[in-house]
Design an enzyme around this catalytic site. Structure first.
Site, PDB file in Angstrom:
ATOM      1  N   SER A 729       0.640  -1.181   0.039  1.00 55.85           N
ATOM      2  CA  SER A 729       0.195  -0.051  -0.191  1.00 55.85           C
ATOM      3  C   SER A 729       0.806   1.155   0.089  1.00 55.85           C
ATOM      4  O   SER A 729       0.389   2.386  -0.061  1.00 55.85           O
ATOM      5  CB  SER A 729      -0.916  -0.237   1.274  1.00 55.85           C
ATOM      6  OG  SER A 729      -0.254  -0.027   2.276  1.00 55.85           O
ATOM      7  N   LYS A 772      -6.239   3.215   8.829  1.00 57.64           N
ATOM      8  CA  LYS A 772      -5.060   4.186   8.298  1.00 57.64           C
ATOM      9  C   LYS A 772      -5.901   5.794   8.152  1.00 57.64           C
ATOM     10  O   LYS A 772      -4.778   6.603   8.529  1.00 57.64           O
ATOM     11  CB  LYS A 772      -4.877   3.563   6.718  1.00 57.64           C
ATOM     12  CG  LYS A 772      -4.087   2.410   6.648  1.00 57.64           C
ATOM     13  CD  LYS A 772      -3.810   1.933   5.192  1.00 57.64           C
ATOM     14  CE  LYS A 772      -3.069   0.718   5.111  1.00 57.64           C
ATOM     15  NZ  LYS A 772      -2.892   0.116   3.785  1.00 57.64           N
TER      16      LYS A 772
END
Length: 852
Positions: A729, A772
């Protein structure tokens, strides 16, 4: 004098597990080919061999496996057979092997006699006393071993020489090969006698201890036999008087078992075991095992149920009282209760109209229902098995207790972390000593009902060993189509688990085997936001810790800022366990000062928090204060929650073409040296390589000047180098940092980004979006860039977080760069190239900071 004057070459007779002494005649069995050849060679000669002990039990020993000291022995009577030979070997004198030779198909030794060292004075009183004591102790040892006295006198009186007597005793006492070899190598007669005396005395003491133990055992056995005899007499007397305890116990046990509504298989097994118990004696081991088994059967809740409280407002109130937030989890629990409530209403209506609900509710020919109550219980039992997944401390275990309280059911828990034995789940078979049922049956016995809320804690921590796979044993337990006939190895009869509400918890979904995961419905527990943690602390943690510290809420109050100070500066977690510990530390320090009679400020402020807890323990990352070239803000996820990280990139020109050769045109990279630091995993390294390749292939569109190409060094670094990092990511952040460093355009400081990239510039979805984004929100970022395919995941965010952030959902890297890089836009995008930007010099080390 020449030491080789008396040497002679003799065949070697290796001895396994024994040592021969001079003056003793010992029978020897010979079967090894080499030894047989040595015997034949000795018989053809003067009949002498060199008998020496082996250091180990090798079949055909090499010279280095033999001791050097041995005995020259003479072969006496010999008898040959099919498997070898039996011979008598008489030791004559000690000798030393100067050399071994195996060239003739058997071992030969060049031997030299070894002279013994006689005492200086045989009539010395000390030596005479030693010799006499050795003879007396040897006689005592022989008598303790049961040898006839006349035989002992005959043997011992035939030897009067002290040296030969020591060898005689050494040959007959029980010693190891090493101890006997030491005696053989002891040349001093006085020293050898002393050692033999010690060894004889040791064996006498051992025999005395054995006799004492034997007498104690016989005495205890006699007492037990006497007790058993008296007990049998007592039972006979009690039986005559009509007061037989065993009969009463059997009647009570039989009555208790008869009162149970057991399935047919269980009833047959119980009757069979009752018959065996009556035939076996009360004191027999088999009778005790059978009695324990029947007591387990009698204490299990075969048909005992607790009535469900299906009042939805009450359940909602209970869940809200015990937990703050977790709305998705609470909704799922209330949905479960609503389904059960509607099933109960439907069954009640059927009973009113037809009276045949017991037939219509459960269509199961193998387990026919007895009445409407059982039909209702079975129909309502069919439901999902929930799996609570989330980081530690978010309330997975505690909400299971709340579900039990809301339903009005019993609550039992089985901790499965570290369980490596299948028998922990299925139990042991009764053939094993100390056998007992598995944890499932034990917990149901403890609950006392057959429909408790059963928490299987930490199912992702199950282990595998040679004793089986407990995760595989759980497959039957957690399958609604099979667990109505769960068979524990100890019970050996089916037990219905279909009415149990199983709830499992785990931290990591990937650690659960796929077949087991397929049987459960996953409910995700995400981490709390800082605001949620503060509310939990004010509502639950602070009052609880004040009470546990012996204080009153009137004495101590926490301001909202103080609670937020503890949340943000002293804890870093998804849950609230560490938060409660820190709050408890504050209240304990206050309690100590109050107990000491000190004047204490009762209102806790952020300043008081720092005084009591010391320096802050957590230093989270914060969004940058200025846009920088080559520095991108990425997001990452850990089990403790999400946070941001900075991806740094720098470009340095290597020694490439000379100035006269000009710059390298687009498409010509020269030698590119990619340096990756920060303990990056393989996946992150691949993301960096993909980002570098994308920048090379799209240099004109990205406005990367030709003088930034050629032979260059691209250095990508992710700070916190002591922490390993991996995952796909960070691709967008790496690409942004590298392109920013190559083009000279700064990266926006307020944008946090995540997403996997491809060589074609596509942005692929990733996981952990909620954690996140919450981490980026805490760090002060106001713009969030996520893959387009993750747009639906934003619905999981709290409403206040969604309102405070601006989200950008992108599908390609071009779209991402339009957002992440500060103006102006790319020439290949929606604006003019490099208008007003600060260019870097060729070294790549110009001032990287650009004012916001």
């Amino acid at each position: 004098m020449n030491p080789l004057a008396n040497t002679q070459s003799l065949p070697v007779l290796p001895l396994r597990g024994m040592v021969i002494f001079p003056g003793l005649t010992v029978p020897i069995a010979v079967g090894r080919p080499g030894t047989l050849r040595a015997i034949e060679a000795a018989i053809k000669g003067d009949g002498l061999v060199f008998a020496v002990a082996q250091r180990d039990l090798a079949e055909e020993p090499a010279p280095e496996q033999l001791y050097a000291n041995g005995v020259i022995a003479r072969i006496g009577q010999i008898q040959r057979g099919l498997g070898g030979a039996q011979l008598l070997l008489q030791g004559e004198e000690r000798a030393y092997a100067l050399h071994y030779d195996a060239s003739e198909g058997f071992l030969k030794a060049t031997t030299s006699p070894v002279a013994e060292m006689q005492p200086l004075n045989l009539n010395d009183p000390a030596f005479a006393a030693l010799y006499r004591e050795t003879r007396e102790r040897a006689m005592e040892l022989g008598e303790r071993r049961g040898l006839p006295e006349e035989v002992l006198h005959q043997v011992m009186d035939s030897v009067t020489d002290p040296a030969r007597f020591a060898d005689l005793v050494a040959g007959y006492i029980e010693l190891s090969v090493e101890e006997k070899q030491n005696l053989l190598e002891t040349l001093g007669v006085e020293d050898r006698l002393r050692r033999v005396l010690i060894l004889v005395q040791r064996q006498i003491g051992m025999l005395e201890a054995q006799d004492q133990i034997k007498s104690q055992v016989q005495s205890e056995l006699g007492e037990r036999q006497k007790e058993m005899y008296l007990r049998e007499q007592m039972k006979a007397i009690q039986k005559e008087l009509g007061d037989d305890d065993q009969s009463r116990e059997m009647k009570d046990l039989r009555a208790k078992l008869a009162a149970l509504e057991l399935p047919a298989d269980a009833r047959a097994e119980v009757e069979r075991e009752l018959g065996r118990l009556e035939r076996s004696g009360r004191e027999s081991m088999e009778g005790q095992v059978i009695r324990t088994y029947l007591e387990w059967v009698a204490e299990l809740p075969w048909n005992t149920r607790s009535d469900d409280d299906l009042d939805l407002p009450h359940a909602s109130k209970v869940l809200d009282e015990d937990h703050y937030g977790l709305e998705d989890v609470k909704d799922r629990v209330l949905e479960f209760l609503a389904v059960r409530q509607l099933n109960a209403r439907r069954l009640a209506k059927e009973v009113e109209t037809t009276g045949e609900a017991q037939i219509r509710a459960v269509e199961d020919e193998e387990r026919p229902v007895k009445d409407a109550s059982e039909a209702k219980a079975r129909a309502m039992a069919r439901g999902p098995i929930l799996l609570f997944i989330g980081p530690p401390g978010v309330g997975k275990t505690s909400i299971a207790k709340s579900i039990a309280r809301a339903l009005g059911r019993k609550y039992v828990r089985a901790a499965l972390g570290g369980v490596r034995d299948e028998a922990d789940i299925r139990g042991h078979r009764r053939t094993y000593v100390g056998a007992m049922p598995g944890r499932i049956i034990q917990a149901l016995k403890h609950a006392g009902t057959k429909n408790p809320v059963f928490l299987l804690d930490e199912v992702d921590k199950l282990g595998v060993s040679h004793q089986g796979d407990p995760a595989s044993a759980l497959l039957e337990v957690l399958d609604p189509a099979q667990n109505d006939s769960f068979t524990d190895h100890y019970l050996n009869v089916p037990f219905d688990l279909s009415e149990v509400l199983f709830i499992a918890t785990a931290n990591f979904l990937q650690n659960i085997p796929a077949p087991l995961l397929d049987r459960m419905e996953v409910v995700d527990f995400s981490g709390y936001t800082e605001r949620e943690k503060a509310e939990i602390a004010k509502t639950y943690l602070v009052p609880r810790q004040i009470a546990e510290s012996g204080l009153d809420e009137e004495q101590v109050t926490f301001t909202d800022d103080a609670v937020m100070e503890v949340v943000s500066r002293y804890t870093r977690e998804s849950g609230v366990r560490q938060l409660e510990r820190q709050v408890g530390a504050v209240t304990r320090k206050l309690a100590r000062r109050i107990a000491a009679g000190e004047t204490v400020e009762r209102t806790i402020t952020p300043t008081r928090i720092r005084e009591l807890l010391g320096r802050p323990r957590v230093h989270p990352e914060h969004a940058g204060t200025a846009n920088e070239v080559g520095v991108a803000t990425g997001m990452y996820y850990t089990p403790s929650g999400g946070d941001i990280m900075f991806v740094e990139a720098a470009i340095r020109k290597l020694h490439g073409p000379s100035a006269s050769e000009g710059t390298v045109p687009y498409g010509g990279w020269g030698n590119v040296n990619l340096i990756l630091t920060g303990q990056l995993g393989d996946v992150m390294k691949e993301s960096a390589r993909a980002a570098t390749t994308y920048a090379a292939n799209h240099a004109p569109e990205l406005d990367i000047p030709p003088d930034r190409l050629g032979s260059i060094e691209v250095h990508v670094h992710v700070p916190a180098g002591a922490i390993p990092k991996d995952g796909p990511s960070a691709g967008v952040a790496m690409a942004t940092a590298i392109i920013s460093a190559m083009s000279g355009r700064p990266v926006r400081r307020d944008v946090a980004m995540t997403g996997e990239i491809t060589l074609r510039g596509r942005v692929l979805p990733i996981g952990g979006v909620k954690e996140k984004v919450l981490g980026a929100h805490r760090a002060g970022c106001t713009h969030i860039l996520v893959p387009k395919d993750n747009e639906a995941d934003l619905d999981d965010l709290p409403e206040d977080v969604r309102q405070a952030l601006t989200f950008h959902c992108v599908s390609t890297l071009d779209e991402a760069l339009e957002i992440t890089l500060a103006t102006p836009a790319f020439s290949g995008g929606a604006g003019k190239a490099f208008e007003g930007r600060t260019r870097l010099d060729d070294s790549g080390f110009a001032d990287r900071r650009v004012a916001v």
